[in-house]
Design a protein around this motif. Structure first.
Motif, short mmCIF file in Angstrom:
data_model
loop_
_atom_site.label_atom_id
_atom_site.label_comp_id
_atom_site.label_asym_id
_atom_site.label_seq_id
_atom_site.Cartn_x
_atom_site.Cartn_y
_atom_site.Cartn_z
N LEU A 94 0.82 -1.21 0.00
CA LEU A 94 0.00 0.00 0.00
C LEU A 94 0.85 1.26 0.00
O LEU A 94 1.98 1.25 0.48
CB LEU A 94 -0.89 0.00 1.25
CG LEU A 94 -1.78 -1.23 1.43
CD1 LEU A 94 -2.38 -1.24 2.81
CD2 LEU A 94 -2.87 -1.25 0.37
N ILE A 96 0.57 5.08 1.45
CA ILE A 96 -0.18 5.87 2.42
C ILE A 96 0.26 7.32 2.31
O ILE A 96 1.45 7.61 2.31
CB ILE A 96 0.07 5.36 3.86
CG1 ILE A 96 -0.04 3.83 3.96
CG2 ILE A 96 -0.84 6.06 4.85
CD1 ILE A 96 -1.33 3.26 3.51
N ILE A 131 -6.17 2.07 4.20
CA ILE A 131 -5.33 3.23 3.97
C ILE A 131 -5.67 4.36 4.92
O ILE A 131 -4.78 4.98 5.52
CB ILE A 131 -5.42 3.68 2.49
CG1 ILE A 131 -4.69 2.66 1.60
CG2 ILE A 131 -4.87 5.08 2.29
CD1 ILE A 131 -4.89 2.84 0.11
#
Length: 166
Positions: A94, A96, A131
């Motif tokens: 991910l 962020i 997130i």
């Protein structure tokens, strides 16, 4: 600015814990368990907000100690990853945002997204929630390594709790 994080290791650890909990309690993963995890996620989010005290415009009390706040944050991560595993989510790498945003708005967005997730089990919605939760961690200066370490410790505690009929 963006920060990269990979939660695959936490996902694997959570799968082991969830399997252990189900077996130990003679349960099977189903819609009822999923809904209970959603409720638990809401509860943990509320407990986290309560320790941060950001919404308590009527109170002069400071937020709780960092270790208490991090412990509540990790409880959110536990249920969020458990839900993700239920949905066979696997997009663990991910990015962020590290930009500061209004914490109240992020919390409200998360609450709204969790309600949507419960109804339609959309992995894109789940990713948004993950997130946004991690963005809150960044706002409160939780280092990724500290989150991982705290998750590991809480994971071990959760196994002990299962073995002592918590």
């Amino acid at each position: 600015m963006k920060m990269k994080i990979d939660l695959r290791n936490i996902s694997e650890k959570q799968k082991i814990l969830d399997k252990y909990i189900l077996e130990r309690n003679n349960l099977e993963e189903n819609e009822e368990i999923f809904d209970k995890k959603i409720i638990a996620l809401f509860v943990e989010l509320g407990e986290f907000a309560n320790e941060l005290k950001f919404f308590k415009y009527w109170s002069k009390k400071e937020k709780s100690a960092d270790e208490i706040i991090l412990d509540e944050f990790v409880d959110i991560i536990h249920f969020l990853i458990s839900i993700a595993n239920n949905l066979n989510y696997n997009d663990w790498k991910l990015e962020i945002s590290t930009e500061n945003k209004k914490i109240e708005l992020i919390f409200l967005e998360i609450i709204n997204l969790i309600t949507i997730l419960q109804k339609n089990k959309d992995k894109k919605i789940l990713k948004e929630i993950i997130i946004k939760v991690l963005e809150i961690g960044i706002i409160y200066n939780f280092k990724i390594e500290k989150i991982f370490d705290s998750y590991q410790l809480k994971n071990e505690i959760n196994f002990v709790r299962q073995n002592t009929n918590y």
